[in-house]
Design a protein around this motif. Structure first.
Motif, mmCIF file in Angstrom:
data_model
loop_
_atom_site.group_PDB
_atom_site.id
_atom_site.type_symbol
_atom_site.label_atom_id
_atom_site.label_comp_id
_atom_site.label_asym_id
_atom_site.label_seq_id
_atom_site.Cartn_x
_atom_site.Cartn_y
_atom_site.Cartn_z
ATOM 1 N N SER A 1 -14.598 14.845 -6.285
ATOM 2 C CA SER A 1 -13.811 15.582 -5.299
ATOM 3 C C SER A 1 -13.858 14.879 -3.945
ATOM 4 O O SER A 1 -12.826 14.708 -3.281
ATOM 5 C CB SER A 1 -14.338 17.013 -5.172
ATOM 6 N N VAL A 2 -15.063 14.457 -3.533
ATOM 7 C CA VAL A 2 -15.213 13.746 -2.259
ATOM 8 C C VAL A 2 -14.446 12.425 -2.288
ATOM 9 O O VAL A 2 -13.693 12.095 -1.358
ATOM 10 C CB VAL A 2 -16.703 13.481 -1.959
ATOM 11 N N LEU A 3 -14.617 11.661 -3.366
ATOM 12 C CA LEU A 3 -13.957 10.358 -3.468
ATOM 13 C C LEU A 3 -12.436 10.516 -3.497
ATOM 14 O O LEU A 3 -11.710 9.730 -2.872
ATOM 15 C CB LEU A 3 -14.439 9.630 -4.724
ATOM 16 N N ALA B 1 -7.191 9.980 -0.889
ATOM 17 C CA ALA B 1 -5.941 10.585 -0.431
ATOM 18 C C ALA B 1 -5.646 10.229 1.024
ATOM 19 O O ALA B 1 -4.487 10.133 1.430
ATOM 20 C CB ALA B 1 -6.006 12.099 -0.601
ATOM 21 N N LYS B 2 -6.703 10.031 1.813
ATOM 22 C CA LYS B 2 -6.519 9.653 3.217
ATOM 23 C C LYS B 2 -6.098 8.193 3.354
ATOM 24 O O LYS B 2 -5.527 7.801 4.375
ATOM 25 C CB LYS B 2 -7.818 9.887 3.991
ATOM 26 N N ILE C 1 -10.945 -0.299 -1.289
ATOM 27 C CA ILE C 1 -12.235 -0.678 -0.714
ATOM 28 C C ILE C 1 -12.679 0.267 0.399
ATOM 29 O O ILE C 1 -13.832 0.709 0.431
ATOM 30 C CB ILE C 1 -12.191 -2.127 -0.183
ATOM 31 N N LEU C 2 -11.781 0.596 1.317
ATOM 32 C CA LEU C 2 -12.172 1.441 2.448
ATOM 33 C C LEU C 2 -12.650 2.826 2.005
ATOM 34 O O LEU C 2 -13.685 3.302 2.485
ATOM 35 C CB LEU C 2 -11.027 1.555 3.451
ATOM 36 N N PRO C 3 -11.949 3.512 1.099
ATOM 37 C CA PRO C 3 -12.472 4.804 0.628
ATOM 38 C C PRO C 3 -13.830 4.679 -0.060
ATOM 39 O O PRO C 3 -14.687 5.552 0.095
ATOM 40 C CB PRO C 3 -11.395 5.281 -0.352
ATOM 41 N N VAL C 4 -14.022 3.599 -0.813
ATOM 42 C CA VAL C 4 -15.312 3.403 -1.479
ATOM 43 C C VAL C 4 -16.416 3.200 -0.445
ATOM 44 O O VAL C 4 -17.505 3.778 -0.552
ATOM 45 C CB VAL C 4 -15.253 2.199 -2.444
#
Length: 292
Positions: free
Chosen positions: A158-160, A165-166, A172-175
């Motif tokens: 859910s967090v990932l 989504a942002k 890479i940036l979301p990770v």
């Protein structure tokens, strides 16, 4: 006359004492503000150091982005799926949130090696979920619930997914932001730990796509009373990316684990670590603790 003189001297003593107390108060207050100014100046300097070469950062992110996209475009062999721990939870949650199964499996392998009891730096469980939760879509009563594999995977995905989504156009940036769940700032330039983690996730994805799951050998090689000491020990091997070390908190102490694919590799890595440090494993802990 003597009485008036005594009163005057008493008053002087009183005012001198009061003045001294106020002097100390203003001195402490002024010192506090000076401390804040110095701390802010140091923070601004540190911040600029982290992003001193934005072009280099962008180049690194773009390169990793291409590599990850190429890997994740490869279809995962279905016969490999059944070998992974808690695969039903992983399959269900990745499908629910539209996430890449190989990416989530690789992330879990690197973060905890599929150990549900894992806890370090305020992050708990299989996927090192930060508490309190960053996702508003998951409701848990206690951080202890994050030790449950199903709940941990659900919370992590859910967090990932919200981070993805942002930034829907990148990986890479979301990770990286997931790795820094309990931090407002993600460092890139000069953060060798982040780069090594991304490298390991990429290599794990390659492994997932090439061969079935195989449990690693996790060997405790040192323990420390505090996390900074254990982190310092691991940082001494930053120039040796082939040595995979992790920290795990157990019963109030911080255990350094050597992660290898076999006992033979473990023995080889142990010998290499001993050669690099110059100490046998019976002495590594004491040396790390007492070194100034």
């Amino acid at each position: 006359m003597n009485s008036q003189k005594n009163i005057t001297e008493k008053d002087k003593k009183h005012y001198n004492t009061a003045g001294g107390k106020w002097g100390i108060f203003w001195f402490v207050l002024l010192s506090f503000f000076v401390f804040l100014l110095i701390a802010n100046a140091k923070y601004q300097w540190w911040y600029k150091q982290q992003v001193k070469d934005p072009e280099k950062v962008i180049e690194w992110v773009q390169k990793e982005e291409e590599l990850f996209r190429e890997l994740l475009a490869t279809e995962m062999p279905k016969n490999f799926m059944a070998d992974y721990p808690y695969i039903e939870y992983f399959r269900e949650e990745t499908q629910k949130h539209g996430l890449s199964l190989p990416l989530v499996l690789a992330l879990t392998r690197v973060l905890s090696n599929f150990r549900p009891e894992y806890e370090i730096d305020g992050k708990v469980g299989l996927m090192r979920v930060a508490w309190p939760l960053l996702s508003e879509n998951i409701s848990l009563d206690s951080r202890k619930n994050l030790r449950d594999p199903g709940l941990n995977i659900a919370a992590a995905c859910s967090v990932l997914a919200e981070l993805m989504a942002k930034n829907p156009e990148v990986i890479i940036l979301p990770v990286l932001r997931y790795l820094h769940q309990n931090s407002d700032y993600v460092t890139f330039e000069g953060n060798e730990k982040d780069r090594r983690t991304i490298d390991r996730i990429r290599e794990e994805i390659k492994s997932i796509l090439k061969k079935p799951y195989k449990a690693t050998v996790d060997s405790p090689i040192a323990e420390f009373p505090t996390q900074p000491l254990s982190t310092r020990f691991i940082k001494s091997f930053v120039e040796h990316p082939d040595i995979f070390l992790e920290i795990e908190k157990r019963k109030g102490v911080y255990i350094v684990l050597l992660i290898t694919e076999s006992e033979e590799e473990r023995d080889s890595q142990l010998q290499k670590i001993q050669e690099l440090t110059g100490f046998s494993f019976n002495n590594i802990i004491n040396t790390a603790e007492t070194d100034g």
